[in-house]
Design an enzyme around this catalytic site. Structure first.
Site, mmCIF file in Angstrom:
data_model
loop_
_atom_site.group_PDB
_atom_site.id
_atom_site.type_symbol
_atom_site.label_atom_id
_atom_site.label_comp_id
_atom_site.label_asym_id
_atom_site.label_seq_id
_atom_site.Cartn_x
_atom_site.Cartn_y
_atom_site.Cartn_z
ATOM 1 N N SER A 1 -6.126 18.842 81.617
ATOM 2 C CA SER A 1 -7.387 18.354 81.052
ATOM 3 C C SER A 1 -8.372 17.942 82.130
ATOM 4 C CB SER A 1 -7.123 17.170 80.117
ATOM 5 O OG SER A 1 -6.504 17.589 78.941
ATOM 6 N N ASP A 126 0.662 19.182 76.652
ATOM 7 C CA ASP A 126 -0.057 19.773 75.531
ATOM 8 C C ASP A 126 0.841 19.984 74.315
ATOM 9 O OD1 ASP A 126 -2.511 21.567 74.539
ATOM 10 O OD2 ASP A 126 -0.671 22.702 74.189
ATOM 11 N N CYS A 154 -4.772 21.492 73.072
ATOM 12 C CA CYS A 154 -5.020 20.044 73.163
ATOM 13 C C CYS A 154 -5.505 19.653 74.561
ATOM 14 C CB CYS A 154 -3.758 19.271 72.795
ATOM 15 S SG CYS A 154 -3.219 19.537 71.086
ATOM 16 N N ASP A 155 -4.900 20.231 75.588
ATOM 17 C CA ASP A 155 -5.396 19.998 76.952
ATOM 18 C C ASP A 155 -6.850 20.428 77.073
ATOM 19 O OD1 ASP A 155 -3.134 18.916 78.050
ATOM 20 O OD2 ASP A 155 -2.411 20.782 78.927
ATOM 21 N N THR A 156 -7.145 21.597 76.528
ATOM 22 C CA THR A 156 -8.486 22.162 76.667
ATOM 23 C C THR A 156 -9.528 21.333 75.916
ATOM 24 O OG1 THR A 156 -7.495 24.361 76.832
ATOM 25 C CG2 THR A 156 -9.847 24.256 76.372
#
Length: 381
Positions: A1, A126, A154-156
């Site tokens: 992230s 993630d 989710c990281d992105t």
């Protein structure tokens, strides 16, 4: 992230300095499918998110390393960190310490669960957040569930949320002179993306229904078989449904009581799909895409990743950029996908080698060449 957060300002022209441990740097440098690049600490995972950045090595656990980072923070606009809560405080480099040295600093902390709360100290990647957010639970169908997204969504999304927040904080600082801290959690960030699915539960008290490639909001809206593969059709409006009937030469379905109205079509989609697919199977995906789009019915092929990356529309938009990676050859990376009229983003330099910019950055800080040698020998840089 964190790397995805800082990629955006880097592409827009900000000086982004990546602070890495002197031993082997960011873990992503070792992650990728090409062993030769992993050994060079330039793994494909690292390459994907670090163009236009500078890299320095710094042991922030040492007293001298802490002092150097503090000197850097005095002149910085933004500090982004991606540790578990409390790590920066234990290093003596938390927000309060850095803000005392630089009251205008924007400090963004990104973690799995945020800086506070019952799960704040839990480790997270993630996939863990995909499971805890309900995202895996709403994917797939009765045959395949739970199902993770095929990329680190989710990281992105956490990185996008943090980048947006940093820009907003900089705008506030421009007006008031005030810096501030920002607390971004991956779990928080992904939840609003549930959108209508969450709204149906929170407001309409309807649990999610596993529908695979079908869209729960309308029918026909989903994936259908054709002569040579599959097609996505999204006939979300009544007039689009009627256009589908016309294009497929099925006018009788317009008045069929099972399908005439939107809500009844949704209830009877299992009966409707075979009727549509019997017609769709007579011609290719490309044929149907052309005819349906001409009739103002959103439709499209379902491309593999290679086809998706090479499609003419992305080439026209100049989404992929080519640049040389020293010792390897040309590579392709994503540029900034927001096209600015006056301040376009540019990919100008490849991802940095570990510590590539030590001399440049430390000299600018006023650290002499001899002192840099000493610090390097001592394992500080």
């Amino acid at each position: 992230s964190g790397p995805f957060t800082t990629l955006h300002p880097a592409l827009l022209g900000a000086e982004v300095i990546k602070v890495e441990n002197p031993k082997d740097g960011d873990l992503a440098r070792k992650l990728g499918i090409l062993p030769e690049l992993n050994k060079r600490l330039m793994g494909t995972s690292f390459i994907a998110q670090n163009c236009n950045k500078k890299s320095i090595t710094l042991n922030t656990k040492s007293a001298e390393g802490k002092a150097i980072l503090l000197r850097m923070a005095k002149d910085a606009d933004v500090v982004v960190e991606n540790f578990r809560p409390g790590v920066m405080d234990r290093l003596g480099l938390g927000y309060q310490v850095l803000a005392e040295a630089n009251p205008g600093l924007v400090y963004c902390a990104i973690s799995g669960f945020g800086q506070t709360g019952p799960d704040a100290m839990n480790p997270a990647y993630d996939q863990i957040i995909q499971g805890l957010s309900g995202e895996m639970a709403v994917n797939g169908d009765e045959r395949l569930n739970p199902l993770r997204a095929g990329f680190p969504v989710c990281d992105t999304v956490g990185g996008l949320n943090a980048a947006f927040a940093v820009m907003a904080a900089l705008f506030h600082r421009q007006r008031t002179g005030e810096g501030q801290s920002i607390d971004v959690a991956l779990l928080d960030s992904i939840m609003p993306l549930m959108g209508w699915v969450a709204a149906n539960l929170l407001i309409g008290h309807q649990q999610p229904v596993l529908m695979g490639n079908d869209n729960f909001t309308a029918a026909p809206s989903g994936t259908f078989r054709t002569q040579d593969g599959h097609i996505n059709i999204a006939a979300n409006k009544q007039e689009q449904w009627e256009a589908v009937c016309d294009v497929l030469a099925l006018p009788e379905l317009k008045t069929d009581p099972r399908f005439a109205e939107r809500d009844t079509r949704k209830k009877n989609r299992r009966e409707l799909t075979p009727l549509l697919e019997a017609k769709l199977a007579l011609r290719t995906t490309a044929d149907w895409v052309a005819e349906l789009n001409a009739a103002d019915v959103p439709s499209g092929a379902i491309l593999g990743l290679e086809e998706a990356l090479r499609q003419p529309q992305l080439a026209h938009r100049d989404v992929l950029k080519k640049l040389p990676l020293p010792g390897f050859g040309d590579i392709e990376v994503f540029g900034l996908t927001a096209l600015f009229e006056k301040t376009p983003g540019r990919v100008e330099t490849p991802p940095p080698t570990l510590g590539e910019h030590n001399s440049e950055v430390y000299t600018a800080l006023g650290i002499s060449a001899d002192e840099q040698i000493r610090l390097r020998t001592a394992g500080v840089i």
